[in-house]
Design a protein around this motif. Structure first.
Motif, short mmCIF file in Angstrom:
data_model
loop_
_atom_site.label_atom_id
_atom_site.label_comp_id
_atom_site.label_asym_id
_atom_site.label_seq_id
_atom_site.Cartn_x
_atom_site.Cartn_y
_atom_site.Cartn_z
N ARG A 1 -1.82 37.17 -20.32
CA ARG A 1 -3.23 37.63 -19.64
C ARG A 1 -3.27 37.69 -18.23
O ARG A 1 -3.30 38.54 -17.43
CB ARG A 1 -4.30 37.09 -20.26
CG ARG A 1 -5.59 37.62 -19.72
CD ARG A 1 -6.75 36.78 -20.18
NE ARG A 1 -8.11 37.00 -19.77
CZ ARG A 1 -8.58 38.15 -19.80
NH1 ARG A 1 -8.39 39.09 -20.71
NH2 ARG A 1 -9.89 38.31 -19.12
N PRO A 2 -2.69 36.27 -17.51
CA PRO A 2 -2.46 36.00 -16.10
C PRO A 2 -1.45 36.95 -15.67
O PRO A 2 -1.83 37.51 -14.35
CB PRO A 2 -1.82 34.76 -15.94
CG PRO A 2 -2.30 33.92 -17.35
CD PRO A 2 -2.27 35.21 -18.61
N ALA A 3 -0.25 37.51 -16.11
CA ALA A 3 0.70 38.53 -15.40
C ALA A 3 -0.16 39.95 -15.47
O ALA A 3 0.07 40.46 -14.41
CB ALA A 3 1.86 38.51 -16.45
N LEU A 4 -0.80 40.36 -16.37
CA LEU A 4 -1.50 41.63 -16.55
C LEU A 4 -2.57 41.54 -15.29
O LEU A 4 -2.73 42.49 -14.47
CB LEU A 4 -2.22 41.88 -17.88
CG LEU A 4 -2.94 43.08 -17.82
CD1 LEU A 4 -2.09 44.19 -17.45
CD2 LEU A 4 -3.65 43.55 -19.39
N LEU A 5 -3.38 40.46 -15.16
CA LEU A 5 -4.45 40.43 -14.02
C LEU A 5 -3.65 40.50 -12.75
O LEU A 5 -4.13 41.01 -11.97
CB LEU A 5 -4.97 39.03 -14.23
CG LEU A 5 -6.24 39.15 -15.49
CD1 LEU A 5 -6.91 37.78 -15.59
CD2 LEU A 5 -7.47 40.15 -14.70
N GLY A 6 -2.34 39.73 -12.82
CA GLY A 6 -1.72 39.74 -11.35
C GLY A 6 -1.22 41.37 -11.23
O GLY A 6 -1.24 41.53 -9.84
N LEU A 7 -1.07 42.35 -12.06
CA LEU A 7 -0.85 43.39 -11.72
C LEU A 7 -1.94 44.35 -11.41
O LEU A 7 -1.72 45.30 -10.73
CB LEU A 7 0.01 44.14 -12.92
CG LEU A 7 1.35 43.69 -13.32
CD1 LEU A 7 1.89 44.33 -14.46
CD2 LEU A 7 2.26 44.17 -12.04
N LEU A 8 -3.01 43.99 -12.15
CA LEU A 8 -4.25 44.61 -11.76
C LEU A 8 -4.89 44.64 -10.58
O LEU A 8 -5.46 45.40 -10.01
CB LEU A 8 -5.13 44.76 -12.91
CG LEU A 8 -4.67 44.94 -14.49
CD1 LEU A 8 -5.49 44.65 -15.45
CD2 LEU A 8 -4.34 46.74 -14.26
N ARG A 9 -4.82 43.25 -10.29
CA ARG A 9 -5.68 42.86 -8.79
C ARG A 9 -5.50 43.53 -7.75
O ARG A 9 -6.33 44.04 -6.99
CB ARG A 9 -5.63 41.18 -8.69
CG ARG A 9 -6.26 40.42 -9.57
CD ARG A 9 -6.55 39.10 -9.11
NE ARG A 9 -7.17 38.22 -10.23
CZ ARG A 9 -6.42 37.24 -10.91
NH1 ARG A 9 -5.39 37.08 -10.91
NH2 ARG A 9 -7.37 36.52 -11.97
#
Length: 116
Positions: free
Chosen positions: A63-71
């Motif tokens: 989840r943190p990696a996906l949020l890092g790509l989306l931010r």
């Protein structure tokens, strides 16, 4: 949020640049026309394929990696295990997939977002 939920690898739908291509972009969707884009993630490959079809490519991300790509795209929300992502609801019973994981709200329809 519990640590084991944060560290879990999710199944994240992607678009690939070409068959066998090395470049992949995470797919996003809009909960409705004119609404903000959200990231999509699934707790199992079978749930991803039920929502997006059997040929949908995916990668595993936390989840943190996906949020890092989306931010950088201005996306701050991830929806987990939506029942269906597409322009129209299918006529099959989507709830036969079983119960949602504890604490996860499942949504019935999403509009695929073609903007990357």
């Amino acid at each position: 949020m519990r640590r084991d939920v944060v560290d879990t690898l999710l199944f994240v739908p992607v678009r690939v640049s070409a068959p066998g291509g090395a470049f992949a972009a995470v797919r996003t969707a809009r909960p409705g026309a004119g609404q903000e884009r959200v990231g999509l993630a699934f707790t199992g490959e079978e749930r991803l394929h039920a929502a997006l079809g059997p040929t949908q490519p995916w990668i595993r991300l936390s989840r943190p990696a996906l949020l890092g790509l989306l931010r950088p795209l201005g996306i701050a929300d991830i929806r987990t295990d939506p029942l269906y992502v597409g322009p129209e609801m299918p006529s099959v019973d989507l709830l036969e997939d079983g119960p949602a994981p504890a604490g996860v709200r499942r949504h019935a329809q999403w509009l695929p977002d073609e903007v990357w």
